[in-house]
Design a protein around this motif. Sequence first.
Motif, PDB file in Angstrom:
ATOM      1  N   MET A   1       0.824  -1.212   0.000  1.00  0.00           N
ATOM      2  CA  MET A   1       0.000   0.000   0.000  1.00  0.00           C
ATOM      3  C   MET A   1       0.866   1.273   0.000  1.00  0.00           C
ATOM      4  O   MET A   1       0.676   2.182  -0.774  1.00  0.00           O
ATOM      5  N   ASP A   2       1.893   1.208   0.958  1.00  0.00           N
ATOM      6  CA  ASP A   2       2.793   2.356   1.073  1.00  0.00           C
ATOM      7  C   ASP A   2       3.533   2.632  -0.232  1.00  0.00           C
ATOM      8  O   ASP A   2       3.733   3.775  -0.623  1.00  0.00           O
ATOM      9  N   SER A   3       3.934   1.518  -0.889  1.00  0.00           N
ATOM     10  CA  SER A   3       4.692   1.721  -2.131  1.00  0.00           C
ATOM     11  C   SER A   3       3.788   2.296  -3.231  1.00  0.00           C
ATOM     12  O   SER A   3       4.246   3.061  -4.079  1.00  0.00           O
ATOM     13  N   ILE A   4       2.449   1.972  -3.209  1.00  0.00           N
ATOM     14  CA  ILE A   4       1.533   2.557  -4.217  1.00  0.00           C
ATOM     15  C   ILE A   4       1.409   4.063  -3.996  1.00  0.00           C
ATOM     16  O   ILE A   4       1.492   4.866  -4.922  1.00  0.00           O
ATOM     17  N   VAL A   5       1.274   4.431  -2.703  1.00  0.00           N
ATOM     18  CA  VAL A   5       1.179   5.870  -2.390  1.00  0.00           C
ATOM     19  C   VAL A   5       2.445   6.590  -2.828  1.00  0.00           C
ATOM     20  O   VAL A   5       2.403   7.666  -3.432  1.00  0.00           O
ATOM     21  N   LEU A   6       3.591   5.937  -2.530  1.00  0.00           N
ATOM     22  CA  LEU A   6       4.873   6.544  -2.895  1.00  0.00           C
ATOM     23  C   LEU A   6       4.980   6.723  -4.413  1.00  0.00           C
ATOM     24  O   LEU A   6       5.363   7.786  -4.924  1.00  0.00           O
ATOM     25  N   LEU A   7       4.554   5.665  -5.130  1.00  0.00           N
ATOM     26  CA  LEU A   7       4.605   5.738  -6.600  1.00  0.00           C
ATOM     27  C   LEU A   7       3.711   6.862  -7.129  1.00  0.00           C
ATOM     28  O   LEU A   7       4.088   7.630  -8.018  1.00  0.00           O
ATOM     29  N   ALA A   8       2.493   6.946  -6.520  1.00  0.00           N
ATOM     30  CA  ALA A   8       1.548   7.990  -6.957  1.00  0.00           C
ATOM     31  C   ALA A   8       2.144   9.372  -6.706  1.00  0.00           C
ATOM     32  O   ALA A   8       2.053  10.279  -7.546  1.00  0.00           O
ATOM     33  N   LEU A   9       2.789   9.515  -5.529  1.00  0.00           N
ATOM     34  CA  LEU A   9       3.395  10.814  -5.207  1.00  0.00           C
ATOM     35  C   LEU A   9       4.521  11.159  -6.169  1.00  0.00           C
ATOM     36  O   LEU A   9       4.642  12.301  -6.638  1.00  0.00           O
ATOM     37  N   ILE A  10       5.331  10.132  -6.501  1.00  0.00           N
ATOM     38  CA  ILE A  10       6.433  10.374  -7.444  1.00  0.00           C
ATOM     39  C   ILE A  10       5.869  10.777  -8.801  1.00  0.00           C
ATOM     40  O   ILE A  10       6.333  11.732  -9.442  1.00  0.00           O
ATOM     41  N   ALA A  11       4.787  10.075  -9.231  1.00  0.00           N
ATOM     42  CA  ALA A  11       4.186  10.392 -10.538  1.00  0.00           C
ATOM     43  C   ALA A  11       3.670  11.833 -10.540  1.00  0.00           C
ATOM     44  O   ALA A  11       3.884  12.587 -11.495  1.00  0.00           O
ATOM     45  N   LEU A  12       3.006  12.198  -9.395  1.00  0.00           N
ATOM     46  CA  LEU A  12       2.489  13.569  -9.304  1.00  0.00           C
ATOM     47  C   LEU A  12       3.606  14.600  -9.381  1.00  0.00           C
ATOM     48  O   LEU A  12       3.501  15.631 -10.055  1.00  0.00           O
ATOM     49  N   LEU A  13       4.708  14.271  -8.682  1.00  0.00           N
ATOM     50  CA  LEU A  13       5.857  15.175  -8.657  1.00  0.00           C
ATOM     51  C   LEU A  13       6.438  15.353 -10.061  1.00  0.00           C
ATOM     52  O   LEU A  13       6.770  16.462 -10.492  1.00  0.00           O
ATOM     53  N   VAL A  14       6.531  14.222 -10.774  1.00  0.00           N
ATOM     54  CA  VAL A  14       7.091  14.284 -12.129  1.00  0.00           C
ATOM     55  C   VAL A  14       6.189  15.158 -13.014  1.00  0.00           C
ATOM     56  O   VAL A  14       6.676  16.031 -13.754  1.00  0.00           O
ATOM     57  N   VAL A  15       4.836  14.945 -12.887  1.00  0.00           N
ATOM     58  CA  VAL A  15       3.906  15.754 -13.697  1.00  0.00           C
ATOM     59  C   VAL A  15       4.068  17.233 -13.338  1.00  0.00           C
ATOM     60  O   VAL A  15       4.166  18.104 -14.209  1.00  0.00           O
ATOM     61  N   ALA A  16       4.129  17.524 -12.002  1.00  0.00           N
ATOM     62  CA  ALA A  16       4.224  18.930 -11.570  1.00  0.00           C
ATOM     63  C   ALA A  16       5.514  19.565 -12.080  1.00  0.00           C
ATOM     64  O   ALA A  16       5.512  20.699 -12.578  1.00  0.00           O
ATOM     65  N   ILE A  17       6.623  18.819 -11.983  1.00  0.00           N
ATOM     66  CA  ILE A  17       7.906  19.386 -12.426  1.00  0.00           C
ATOM     67  C   ILE A  17       7.886  19.636 -13.932  1.00  0.00           C
ATOM     68  O   ILE A  17       8.310  20.683 -14.414  1.00  0.00           O
ATOM     69  N   SER A  18       7.322  18.674 -14.670  1.00  0.00           N
ATOM     70  CA  SER A  18       7.352  18.861 -16.129  1.00  0.00           C
ATOM     71  C   SER A  18       6.417  20.009 -16.537  1.00  0.00           C
ATOM     72  O   SER A  18       6.700  20.777 -17.440  1.00  0.00           O
ATOM     73  N   TRP A  19       5.296  20.167 -15.787  1.00  0.00           N
ATOM     74  CA  TRP A  19       4.384  21.283 -16.091  1.00  0.00           C
ATOM     75  C   TRP A  19       5.065  22.626 -15.784  1.00  0.00           C
ATOM     76  O   TRP A  19       5.021  23.573 -16.561  1.00  0.00           O
ATOM     77  N   LEU A  20       5.751  22.632 -14.600  1.00  0.00           N
ATOM     78  CA  LEU A  20       6.449  23.860 -14.193  1.00  0.00           C
ATOM     79  C   LEU A  20       7.562  24.204 -15.186  1.00  0.00           C
ATOM     80  O   LEU A  20       7.767  25.350 -15.554  1.00  0.00           O
ATOM     81  N   TRP A  21       8.259  23.167 -15.620  1.00  0.00           N
ATOM     82  CA  TRP A  21       9.341  23.343 -16.592  1.00  0.00           C
ATOM     83  C   TRP A  21       8.769  23.931 -17.893  1.00  0.00           C
ATOM     84  O   TRP A  21       9.259  24.915 -18.422  1.00  0.00           O
ATOM     85  N   ASP A  22       7.664  23.315 -18.359  1.00  0.00           N
ATOM     86  CA  ASP A  22       7.070  23.772 -19.611  1.00  0.00           C
ATOM     87  C   ASP A  22       6.587  25.216 -19.484  1.00  0.00           C
ATOM     88  O   ASP A  22       6.852  26.058 -20.329  1.00  0.00           O
ATOM     89  N   TYR A  23       5.897  25.511 -18.350  1.00  0.00           N
ATOM     90  CA  TYR A  23       5.322  26.850 -18.214  1.00  0.00           C
ATOM     91  C   TYR A  23       6.399  27.908 -17.992  1.00  0.00           C
ATOM     92  O   TYR A  23       6.452  28.921 -18.681  1.00  0.00           O
ATOM     93  N   THR A  24       7.283  27.634 -17.011  1.00  0.00           N
ATOM     94  CA  THR A  24       8.227  28.686 -16.635  1.00  0.00           C
ATOM     95  C   THR A  24       9.394  28.783 -17.605  1.00  0.00           C
ATOM     96  O   THR A  24       9.682  29.853 -18.130  1.00  0.00           O
ATOM     97  N   VAL A  25      10.018  27.624 -17.851  1.00  0.00           N
ATOM     98  CA  VAL A  25      11.247  27.698 -18.649  1.00  0.00           C
ATOM     99  C   VAL A  25      10.921  27.819 -20.140  1.00  0.00           C
ATOM    100  O   VAL A  25      11.440  28.689 -20.830  1.00  0.00           O
ATOM    101  N   VAL A  26      10.010  26.962 -20.610  1.00  0.00           N
ATOM    102  CA  VAL A  26       9.759  26.967 -22.057  1.00  0.00           C
ATOM    103  C   VAL A  26       8.928  28.174 -22.462  1.00  0.00           C
ATOM    104  O   VAL A  26       9.318  28.958 -23.328  1.00  0.00           O
TER     105      VAL A  26
END
Length: 365
Positions: A1-26
């Motif tokens: 269960m813990d590893s699913i939550v961790l995976l979901a959090l990592i996925a969210l983080l990756v989406v947030a970083i790529s969105w931030l990268w696209d918006y701010t940097v690109v």
Amino acid sequence: MDSIVLLALIALLVVAISWLWDYTVVRLIWSPYRTTKEFREKLGFHGPAYKFLKVNNEEISSMKEEADSLVLDVHDHDYFPKIAPHYLKWRAQYVILLALSMCPPGCNYLPTERNRRKWMLEKKLRNTLIQIIQLRLSSKDGEYGNDLLGLMLDACASDKQGEVSLSMDEIIDECKTFFFAGHETTSLLLTWTVFLLSVYPEWQERLRNEVFRECGRDQYPDANSLSKLKEITMVLLETLRLYNPAVFIQRKPITDIKVGSLKIPAGLAVYIPVPIMHRDKQIWGADADEFNPLRFQNGATRAAKIPHALLSTSQNFAMLEAKAVMAVMLHRFCFVVSPGYVHAPMDLITLKPKFGLPVKKIVVE
Ligand code: HEM
């Protein structure tokens, strides 16, 4: 269960970083600098330097403030230097490259004074519309009214045996579109037409004679007589040419395109300045700055050297609405702008008279 939550959090983080990268940097850094560089180096076009987040807003505001004090003669229809001085200054110097004011990611959700006011107004508008819609839906005789809202509710109900097939949000959105896209634009078309007919009383008289001739002196215009009012249509079109409620039309290509020799990259906002396009002497002739409804005597597509030179002609609905109101006004009143009128058109999303349009009206005997 813990590893699913961790995976979901990592996925969210990756989406947030790529969105931030696209918006701010690109979008806020890379794209504007790359486009400016490409225009400069490949096409030889220069522009005011791009400033991160602020773009060129401070310079624009100060030029606009300075130009704002300009007052025009009522016969002077060249108001563009007053409402868009930055455009003219930079057009003379370079090709203009501006994206608009930008706000950092997430700023629309911060409880700033501006956002709180926006949310309050949105809520107020939504509640007002919901009240109107619910009142109609609860009507005892099952009639929803013979206006646009009534027709929409009627169509929804008859499609689904009493069930509304458009959601409340969709109906509210339709109401907003019609009210905001359709109300102010048409009312400003009427405002500027009244202004021009006051400044050119010979045209006012000419239109009044047309109304009397086609509709009769003792009758108000109806659907049949409205279609015969050709000269009113000419004046409305000339008003749309000189005082179009829409000052800029925007286009953003979804792929890289070429306009003549100019390569416009996907996503670059291009602002089309309607007042400048409508005063181009090569297209409209030597009298392009003057009020001359006769140029439309053979219709909108034959008034200039190219058929679609009149941009933002509005729809038939708006023209019919404006024609009906003008015909009734001309039938009943003579009007002149009051001596206190100050000719200062301003761009507030749409083209408005800065100090309103006070008019004196005299009942036609
Ligand atoms: C004199 C009156 C009007 C003028 C000058 C006017 C002008 C414009 C302009 C310049 C646009 C943008 C077009 C573009 O980007 O190509 C627009 C879009 C629109 N207008 Fe009007 N308009 C008028 C009346 C109305 C009325 C009466 C309605 C509805 C009742 C209306 C509904 C809309 C809608 C829904 C759009 C968006 C269309 C889209 O998304 O493609 N307008 N109008």
